[in-house]
Each structure stands twice: as structure tokens, then as C-alpha cells.
Design a protein around this motif. Structure first.
Motif: not given
Length: 266
Positions: A194-206
């Protein structure tokens, strides 16, 4: 007891993995290689290594307490008031729990600011960061809410939906220790995936949460900006994903194993 177990599992995880999370954060925000991010933390010094740990302690302990507790409560509520199939009811319960967790976005927001070295001279502690953001209004606390909502609901549904089937595929546990190992493996595999799957979303969030004041840019606009900055290469968007994978194996392994262990004790 689900709330208490979730809270204790989160506390244990944060205490162990915070330095790794900090390296990952720098990679997400600046697109750094692992060695460069580690070197940046070395320059900050040991004094700043655990700088910003209070918000994740407050946020993650509460978030995971809500994640596990509300999932059970929403599941019971849906089972007693609807005739929906079990899979649908549990998926809805997981999404609702994840959406409710987003109320705690301000803690994640402040954690981002405290971990960014560009803001080291602006804030000395968590409470000061909250005080500074207050000047900009309540909306500023919730900058980055959209990617958090996009992440929380679906990831919760996948986590609770796949946790049982994955554990069933593992060798049958015959003792407390083997149960603990199986729960660690199950949680670690799911967390990493799940961390890999949603990694780009977290990049944008950061990126969204590292900004103080100014325009509230939409999720697509920030994503396109990052995509262009990183040479329109998917591999650059996933910088830090390998470290996140290993951190997630450890983090979610600890969380799931601790949660299940405490659940049996209480």
C-alpha cells in the motif's frame, strides 16, 4: 479495546521508525537520493533527529486508534442496520474510518513543517507551529486534505480486506510466537504494498503541506508541477519508494503484530 490496541501499536511503531520516516520525508519533498537525504540529516545534527516527533505521536496514535476502533464500530453498525454483503459492508466501514481519520490532518500538516529544514528557523516546537498557522485561518491547518482523503479510504479498505486472506496463506501458527511472526509478515507485506501504491499521492501531499500561506493549489496542479520538475519520469516520482517499502514492512509489521498481540491480552 480495539481503540486502545491501535493506540499502543502506533506508539511502538513511531518510537522505532521515526528516523527512517524523516529520511523518506526529505526524499519526497526534494527528490533526493537516499545518501543525500541521510547526509542532510547528519548536518542537522542529533539534536534535530527527533524534531517533529510529537505531531506524529499525537496524530498516528489517535489515527490508528480510530482506524481499528471505528472500523469495528462501523462494521457492527452496518451489519445491524443493512443487508449489504459482508465484503461491501466491511469495505464501506474501512472507507468511513479512513475518512474520519482525516479530521487529524493538522497534526500531519505540522509534522511536515517541522521536518522541513527550510522551516527550522521559523518554528522551535509543535505548539509554536500550530500558533503560527492560526494566523492564516483554520483552512491552513487542512492544507493537503484532498490527497489524505484519496489515500486513507482506499488504503484502509485494501488493508482490512486483504489482511485475513494473506494470513491464511501463511503456515498455520501453533504458538504465540508463530502468531506474532505471521501477524508481522502479514502487516508488513500489506503496508509495503500500500505504501508503494500510494507513494505518488504522499509525494503530492508533502509538497502541498510544506507551503505556508499563499494559493491553495489543486491536487492535479501540484502533481503536474512535480511531474515536470522531475523530468517527466515515473522513476523520479518514486524517489524514496524503496526506503518507504522497507520502512513500511517494519512499521506495519510492528503495528499489526502489536495490535493482534494486545488484542489477545485484553
Amino acid at each position: 479495546k480495539h481503540y486502545v490496541c491501535g493506540y499502543c501499536a502506533a506508539f511502538t511503531n513511531i518510537a522505532v521508525t521515526f528516523p527512517i520516516q524523516k529520511v523518506l520525508f526529505r526524499q519526497q519533498l526534494y527528490g533526493l537520493k537516499t545518501k543525500d537525504a541521510v547526509q542532510q540529516l547528519r548536518k542537522d545534527g542529533i539534536r534535530n533527529l527527533y524534531r517533529g516527533i510529537l505531531p506524529p505521536l499525537m496524530q498516528k496514535t489517535t489515527t490508528l486508534a480510530l482506524m481499528f476502533g471505528l472500523y469495528e464500530d462501523f462494521s457492527s453498525l452496518l451489519f445491524s442496520h443493512t443487508r449489504a454483503p459482508e465484503l461491501l459492508a466491511r469495505s464501506m466501514a474501512a472507507v468511513l474510518a479512513g475518512t474520519t481519520e482525516a479530521v487529524l490532518t493538522p497534526f500531519e500538516r505540522v509534522q511536515t513543517l517541522l521536518q522541513d529544514y527550510k522551516h527550522h528557523d521559523k518554528f522551535t516546537n509543535t505548539f509554536q507551529a500550530f500558533k503560527v498557522l492560526k494566523v492564516y485561518g483554520i483552512r491552513e491547518y487542512y492544507r493537503g486534505l484532498v490527497p489524505i482523503l484519496l489515500r486513507n479510504g482506499p488504503s484502509n479498505a485494501l488493508f482490512f480486506g486483504l489482511r485475513g486472506p494473506i494470513k491464511q496463506c501463511l503456515p498455520e501458527a501453533t504458538s504465540y510466537s508463530t502468531h506474532l511472526v505471521n501477524d508481522f509478515i502479514c502487516g508488513g507485506l500489506l503496508g509495503a504494498m500500500l505504501g508503494f501504491l500510494f507513494f505518488p499521492v504522499n509525494v503530492v501531499k508533502t509538497r502541498m503541506q510544506a507551503q505556508i500561506g499563499g494559493e491553495f493549489q489543486s491536487f492535479p496542479k501540484v502533481f503536474v508541477k512535480i511531474w515536470q520538475e522531475r523530468d517527466r519520469k515515473l522513476i523520479h516520482l518514486f524517489r524514496g519508494a524503496h526506503l518507504n517499502y522497507h520502512r513500511s514492512v517494519l512499521s506495519w509489521g510492528i503495528i499489526n503484530a502489536t495490535y493482534e498481540f494486545l488484542l489477545k491480552l485484553l
